[in-house]
Design an enzyme around this catalytic site. Structure first.
Site, PDB file in Angstrom:
ATOM      1  N   GLU A 158      91.730  89.745  74.736  1.00 14.75           N
ATOM      2  CA  GLU A 158      91.541  91.386  74.714  1.00 14.75           C
ATOM      3  C   GLU A 158      90.217  91.765  74.250  1.00 14.75           C
ATOM      4  OE1 GLU A 158      93.913  92.894  71.536  1.00 14.75           O
ATOM      5  OE2 GLU A 158      93.310  94.924  72.078  1.00 14.75           O
ATOM      6  N   ASP A 187      88.253  93.968  76.950  1.00 15.61           N
ATOM      7  CA  ASP A 187      87.988  95.672  76.513  1.00 15.61           C
ATOM      8  C   ASP A 187      86.330  95.989  76.571  1.00 15.61           C
ATOM      9  OD1 ASP A 187      88.199  97.958  74.508  1.00 15.61           O
ATOM     10  OD2 ASP A 187      86.612  97.117  73.661  1.00 15.61           O
ATOM     11  N   GLU A 208      94.086  94.775  78.876  1.00  9.89           N
ATOM     12  CA  GLU A 208      92.764  94.360  78.630  1.00  9.89           C
ATOM     13  C   GLU A 208      92.473  92.737  78.440  1.00  9.89           C
ATOM     14  OE1 GLU A 208      91.080  97.883  75.972  1.00  9.89           O
ATOM     15  OE2 GLU A 208      92.156  96.132  74.853  1.00  9.89           O
TER      16      GLU A 208
END
Lengths: 223, 223
Positions: A45, A49, A113
């Site tokens: 993640e 991101d 993400e």
């Protein structure tokens, strides 16, 4: 996780993993990871991101040569915000593959993400960028106005201070919290209250309400 | 801006611009742009910020395969935070080239991000990445601990609520503000006060102080 579910997700995402372990990790919530000792999707993640922000920023910078930084920031927020990514997660059937423990309605923004991070590690920058263009940047979307930022600016210019947010109440079970927030301006009677599913959502709504009040006051002042 | 100053900055940055207009824009603060009608560095800053975050995230993800997401986030903060980038701006002599109006001691973090955006547009991703590796990722640095996040987590687990930050006072001229913040936990007498040059800095310090108090209380509870 059944092979069928994984295949379905791959087909929805229009990407076939060379290393399916990466896809499985992307679909592993920390609640499941902590109890079983497998790796969670949190590192993916973090990576996803950063890739998402980069691709979206570069694309809108190029596509909107005449817009200022504030517009670009608000347009980016519209593409990378939790609610939008959560909806995308539903469309991609990620809920079917998500491994978690005890979540009633797991949010899928984090999984989206993570998936971007997994595609990047599996196939490189090209496929990750393709995914973002296809599923995120293709959406017709309005800039997400930063009401808190706008209120801060106006309060600073007009009153020489900053808005003051207070959590009045939090209620509901952990997976379905409601936040009650008031925002006020020290030295004035201006105040607004709003509720939201997150602290930020409630603050944004309260800021919007207070902005409306300030505009009305300003209107009467100028009569 | 003199050619000599531009050349000096290029030589410090170890990058020679094909299009020097980009470098000049990167060194144009909005205060100057608004009064003269030229373009400010704000769009370049938006772009540079995204590139910086991406490169730093990917690099530390690879370099720290055994660290969790929280560690990665804190390490990233140490590289991309305003103070660190401001110091880098000084080393690169950006203050000499910065065009601004009325700033007593202009911050240079924004100029560093704009410079990264300008290098990317002028030379592509490779040179921008090289700059970030050479001047930012090469620094020996400690993770910047997110005291607010840590306090939020502990207060949530221990008291079922969230910390409550209040701006007590703001003083000093606009370019040299001091913020006085208190943080408290509703329903308890736990409280801490701190000052800082930004709201965030004061909040982080107050959170750190309150964390220390909670730890001491916890120690006595367990005697």
């Amino acid at each position: 996780m059944s092979l069928q579910v994984l295949s379905k997700i791959e087909s929805r995402c229009e990407y076939r993993f060379k290393n399916r372990e990466l896809l499985i990790t992307a679909l592993t919530h920390s609640s499941y990871a902590h109890q079983t000792g497998v790796e969670s999707n949190e590192r993916l993640e973090f990576l996803g991101d950063a890739i998402l922000n980069f691709v979206v920023s570069v694309e809108i910078f190029k596509k909107k040569p005449n817009e200022n930084e504030q517009f670009l920031t608000e347009l980016k927020s519209a593409y990378v915000n939790r609610n939008f990514l959560n909806e995308l997660g539903k469309k991609l059937s990620l809920a079917k593959g998500l491994r978690h423990i005890g979540l009633v309605e797991p949010r899928l923004d984090q999984a989206v993400e993570s998936l971007i991070g997994a595609i990047y590690l599996d196939g490189g920058f090209g496929p990750a960028k393709r995914f973002i263009k296809k599923f995120i940047l293709s959406a017709r979307i309005e800039p997400l106005h930063d009401q808190k930022g706008l209120l801060r600016k106006i309060v600073h210019d007009k009153f020489g201070t900053i808005p003051y947010y207070k959590v009045e109440r939090i209620y509901g079970p952990p997976h379905k919290r409601t936040f009650v927030i008031t925002v006020s301006i020290t030295g004035t009677r201006l105040k607004a209250r709003a509720t939201g599913k997150t602290k930020k959502e409630a603050e944004m709504k309260a800021a919007k309400l207070l902005l409306d009040k300030i505009k009305i006051d300003h209107f009467f002042e100028n009569l």
